[in-house]
Design a protein around this motif. Sequence first.
Motif, PDB file in Angstrom:
ATOM      1  N   ILE A 144       0.820  -1.213   0.000  1.00  0.00           N
ATOM      2  CA  ILE A 144       0.000   0.000   0.000  1.00  0.00           C
ATOM      3  C   ILE A 144       0.854   1.264   0.000  1.00  0.00           C
ATOM      4  CG2 ILE A 144      -1.655   1.346   1.376  1.00  0.00           C
ATOM      5  CD1 ILE A 144      -2.851  -1.303   2.324  1.00  0.00           C
ATOM      6  N   THR A 145       1.937   1.238   0.751  1.00  0.00           N
ATOM      7  CA  THR A 145       2.704   2.466   0.973  1.00  0.00           C
ATOM      8  C   THR A 145       3.964   2.600   0.125  1.00  0.00           C
ATOM      9  OG1 THR A 145       3.971   1.460   2.788  1.00  0.00           O
ATOM     10  CG2 THR A 145       1.885   2.556   3.354  1.00  0.00           C
ATOM     11  N   SER A 146       4.492   1.474  -0.396  1.00  0.00           N
ATOM     12  CA  SER A 146       5.813   1.594  -1.017  1.00  0.00           C
ATOM     13  C   SER A 146       5.941   0.875  -2.355  1.00  0.00           C
ATOM     14  CB  SER A 146       6.888   1.064  -0.056  1.00  0.00           C
ATOM     15  OG  SER A 146       6.766  -0.339   0.111  1.00  0.00           O
ATOM     16  N   LEU A 147       4.815   0.532  -2.982  1.00  0.00           N
ATOM     17  CA  LEU A 147       4.891  -0.091  -4.310  1.00  0.00           C
ATOM     18  C   LEU A 147       5.452   0.932  -5.293  1.00  0.00           C
ATOM     19  CD1 LEU A 147       4.270  -2.618  -6.001  1.00  0.00           C
ATOM     20  CD2 LEU A 147       2.048  -1.601  -6.520  1.00  0.00           C
ATOM     21  N   GLN A 168      15.405  -4.924  -7.463  1.00  0.00           N
ATOM     22  CA  GLN A 168      14.766  -6.224  -7.287  1.00  0.00           C
ATOM     23  C   GLN A 168      15.542  -7.109  -6.323  1.00  0.00           C
ATOM     24  OE1 GLN A 168      14.361 -10.050 -10.036  1.00  0.00           O
ATOM     25  NE2 GLN A 168      13.438  -8.254 -11.002  1.00  0.00           N
ATOM     26  N   THR A 169      16.867  -7.114  -6.432  1.00  0.00           N
ATOM     27  CA  THR A 169      17.665  -7.956  -5.526  1.00  0.00           C
ATOM     28  C   THR A 169      17.618  -7.428  -4.097  1.00  0.00           C
ATOM     29  OG1 THR A 169      19.667  -6.752  -6.185  1.00  0.00           O
ATOM     30  CG2 THR A 169      19.193  -8.815  -7.328  1.00  0.00           C
ATOM     31  N   GLU A 170      17.557  -6.094  -3.942  1.00  0.00           N
ATOM     32  CA  GLU A 170      17.411  -5.530  -2.590  1.00  0.00           C
ATOM     33  C   GLU A 170      16.067  -5.925  -1.989  1.00  0.00           C
ATOM     34  OE1 GLU A 170      19.751  -4.417  -1.028  1.00  0.00           O
ATOM     35  OE2 GLU A 170      21.130  -3.224  -2.225  1.00  0.00           O
ATOM     36  N   GLU A 171      15.021  -5.877  -2.788  1.00  0.00           N
ATOM     37  CA  GLU A 171      13.695  -6.303  -2.324  1.00  0.00           C
ATOM     38  C   GLU A 171      13.724  -7.782  -1.935  1.00  0.00           C
ATOM     39  OE1 GLU A 171       9.439  -6.116  -4.493  1.00  0.00           O
ATOM     40  OE2 GLU A 171      10.774  -7.751  -5.106  1.00  0.00           O
ATOM     41  N   TRP A 172      14.386  -8.584  -2.752  1.00  0.00           N
ATOM     42  CA  TRP A 172      14.519 -10.023  -2.496  1.00  0.00           C
ATOM     43  C   TRP A 172      15.196 -10.262  -1.158  1.00  0.00           C
ATOM     44  CZ3 TRP A 172      17.754 -13.631  -6.239  1.00  0.00           C
ATOM     45  CH2 TRP A 172      17.588 -14.960  -5.846  1.00  0.00           C
ATOM     46  N   LYS A 173      16.302  -9.569  -0.922  1.00  0.00           N
ATOM     47  CA  LYS A 173      16.993  -9.700   0.366  1.00  0.00           C
ATOM     48  C   LYS A 173      16.103  -9.244   1.516  1.00  0.00           C
ATOM     49  CE  LYS A 173      20.748  -7.346  -0.600  1.00  0.00           C
ATOM     50  NZ  LYS A 173      22.073  -6.723  -0.394  1.00  0.00           N
ATOM     51  N   GLY A 174      15.315  -8.203   1.277  1.00  0.00           N
ATOM     52  CA  GLY A 174      14.488  -7.647   2.341  1.00  0.00           C
ATOM     53  C   GLY A 174      13.425  -8.608   2.835  1.00  0.00           C
ATOM     54  N   TRP A 175      12.631  -9.194   1.895  1.00  0.00           N
ATOM     55  CA  TRP A 175      11.551 -10.071   2.371  1.00  0.00           C
ATOM     56  C   TRP A 175      12.111 -11.369   2.948  1.00  0.00           C
ATOM     57  CZ3 TRP A 175      11.010 -14.892   0.415  1.00  0.00           C
ATOM     58  CH2 TRP A 175      11.343 -15.149  -0.920  1.00  0.00           C
ATOM     59  N   ASN A 425       9.064  -4.286 -13.540  1.00  0.00           N
ATOM     60  CA  ASN A 425       8.895  -2.842 -13.364  1.00  0.00           C
ATOM     61  C   ASN A 425       8.562  -2.445 -11.932  1.00  0.00           C
ATOM     62  OD1 ASN A 425       9.422  -2.388 -16.004  1.00  0.00           O
ATOM     63  ND2 ASN A 425       7.358  -1.775 -16.597  1.00  0.00           N
ATOM     64  N   TYR A 426       8.032  -3.371 -11.147  1.00  0.00           N
ATOM     65  CA  TYR A 426       7.532  -3.032  -9.814  1.00  0.00           C
ATOM     66  C   TYR A 426       8.396  -3.674  -8.724  1.00  0.00           C
ATOM     67  CZ  TYR A 426       3.234  -1.175 -11.835  1.00  0.00           C
ATOM     68  OH  TYR A 426       2.320  -0.426 -12.547  1.00  0.00           O
ATOM     69  N   THR A 427       8.639  -2.909  -7.681  1.00  0.00           N
ATOM     70  CA  THR A 427       9.277  -3.435  -6.472  1.00  0.00           C
ATOM     71  C   THR A 427       8.601  -2.814  -5.255  1.00  0.00           C
ATOM     72  OG1 THR A 427      10.962  -1.685  -6.429  1.00  0.00           O
ATOM     73  CG2 THR A 427      11.532  -3.735  -7.574  1.00  0.00           C
ATOM     74  N   LEU A 428       8.732  -3.487  -4.134  1.00  0.00           N
ATOM     75  CA  LEU A 428       8.244  -2.955  -2.861  1.00  0.00           C
ATOM     76  C   LEU A 428       9.410  -2.258  -2.180  1.00  0.00           C
ATOM     77  CD1 LEU A 428       6.060  -5.943  -1.607  1.00  0.00           C
ATOM     78  CD2 LEU A 428       5.286  -3.827  -2.688  1.00  0.00           C
ATOM     79  N   ALA A 429       9.355  -0.929  -2.167  1.00  0.00           N
ATOM     80  CA  ALA A 429      10.489  -0.137  -1.675  1.00  0.00           C
ATOM     81  C   ALA A 429      10.780  -0.402  -0.202  1.00  0.00           C
ATOM     82  CB  ALA A 429      10.232   1.348  -1.904  1.00  0.00           C
ATOM     83  N   LEU A 430       9.764  -0.749   0.584  1.00  0.00           N
ATOM     84  CA  LEU A 430       9.983  -1.024   2.004  1.00  0.00           C
ATOM     85  C   LEU A 430      10.906  -2.226   2.176  1.00  0.00           C
ATOM     86  CD1 LEU A 430       9.466  -0.582   4.999  1.00  0.00           C
ATOM     87  CD2 LEU A 430       7.359  -1.911   4.781  1.00  0.00           C
ATOM     88  N   PHE A 431      10.651  -3.285   1.423  1.00  0.00           N
ATOM     89  CA  PHE A 431      11.535  -4.447   1.496  1.00  0.00           C
ATOM     90  C   PHE A 431      12.902  -4.126   0.909  1.00  0.00           C
ATOM     91  CE2 PHE A 431       7.472  -6.928   1.775  1.00  0.00           C
ATOM     92  CZ  PHE A 431       7.744  -7.514   2.995  1.00  0.00           C
ATOM     93  N   GLY A 432      12.927  -3.285  -0.123  1.00  0.00           N
ATOM     94  CA  GLY A 432      14.216  -2.866  -0.662  1.00  0.00           C
ATOM     95  C   GLY A 432      15.035  -2.112   0.363  1.00  0.00           C
TER      96      GLY A 432
END
Length: 537
Positions: A144-147, A168-175, A425-432
């Motif tokens: 909701i907040t960081s897409l 994408q790899t930062e998001e992957w590491k995050g989740w 094209n899309y990542t979740l910035a919070l997980f990144g």
Amino acid sequence: MEISGPITPSQVSLLLGLLPVIVAWLYSELLEHLNNSNPPKNGADFGSDFVENDEKIHLLKGGPSLASPSQVRKSSPSFLRFLSMDKEFLLENRSTLRSLSEFGAVTVFFYICDRTNLFGESTKHYDRDLFLFLYFLLIIVAAITSLKKHQENSPVLEKSVRYLNRDQTEEWKGWMQVLFVMYHYFAAKEIYNAIRVFIAAYVWMTGFGNFSYYYVRKDFSFARFAQMMWRLNFFVAFCCIALDNHYMLYYICPMHTFFTLLVYCALGLFNKYNKHGSVIAVKIVACFAVIVIVWEVPSVFDFVWSPFAFLLAYNDPDVSEPYPPMHEWHFRSGLDRYIWIVGMIYAYYHPTVERWMEKLEKTRVSLQILIKSSIATICLLVGYVWYEYLFKLEKHTYNVYHPYTSWIPITVYIVLRNITQRFRNYTLALFGWLGKITLETYISQYHIWMRTGGPDKQPRKDLSLIPNYPMLNFLLTTAIYITVAHRVFGLTNKLKMVFIPSGDDKRLMYNIVVAAIVSVTLYALSLVLLNLPKMLL
């Protein structure tokens, strides 16, 4: 306030080094305040004007230049200027002194939370419903907040939508990291096999990321190498000193350091020939050969690693029947001994796969759908077979197959995550954002989110700041934990730029020599102080 365990010489030497830094920082802040409160008036600095004019007169007459006191001080070594509390030096380095003091305060905070009875502790409790609720709640909040959408046709963001791009790899590491630390906090033993896959993915990224950097940038300089080692080990080194822990307690750090070294050596040797595919193939085969010989041939591992036992040996004090000292390193490194090489292979073929994907995106839509659907179906089928026949095995049995099969779920994830341009094209910035501080969250969890309670002990208890309110306590400790980890990430990078400068090997070597001399001196002084009462008796 009671302290668990004796005070060690290393801890005393750290304190002896920290105190003058804090004093120097406070003094620099006072000087800055005085300068701002009392700005110099015209003609007030008569002495410096007189020296400058006198020097000009000598230059006009052809005589030798007179060095001003300020110039003499600036020509002195930085460390001596620090010891003499040179005002100009302190003002110039006020920000660095503040960062060092703040970093030292973090280590003290770790000690207070983990090794004293000032704060309480609570028993770990796992509830699957609560565990999944918290994780999916975080996903919903992130969505909701960081897409974040990366514009496909923007020249500035062209690289952001590439296959396996940095976001994408930062998001992957995050989740993955969120599940990893929650697994520790709640003792979620049932997801053990998934955690093994996550750690393999981290090591895969070590091979992928380092190969990509060295292969493209061709920067094998000592400064670059030192900066990488600083990033991986600066924080953990001070945690080992402050908390009297062995390096292997934080096993992720030696693992990433070791595999980073292997990638550096593999590409660094005869690096001018790296442009030839045959040379890269030989290096990849050589890497596999080294790992097979060391880990698969009996007794070779002990022979190779026994000289490094002082660094990599570890035993949990709470285990009644301890393993051999090098068992932990053999087990941890062995689980992921091949996956870093797979990461290197994927990095080498990354441009080729990108070209294939670009061609695919230019074909007619019906053919795209057919090809992508076929690939996705095959991946899902392979993933299902792996899940049914490997992932669901009991953990000890699964560990036997893990080194040879961990590439399967990683590959399936990579393909499905990048199967369409829209997905890329899309990542979740919070997980990144969380993915950027994985090292800090991994180390910090031991001491300010959970508690070990003693040297080299595992964090079997959770830190309790609000007794009898487990969820409120979880909320508060998590907020502190993430805040501190993020701040340490910033401090580590800032101090890296100060002490490991790029393109200045002379200054870098000076910093290394000074650090070694200061460390030895402080340690010797701490030994004297600790043994002084015995000597006086």
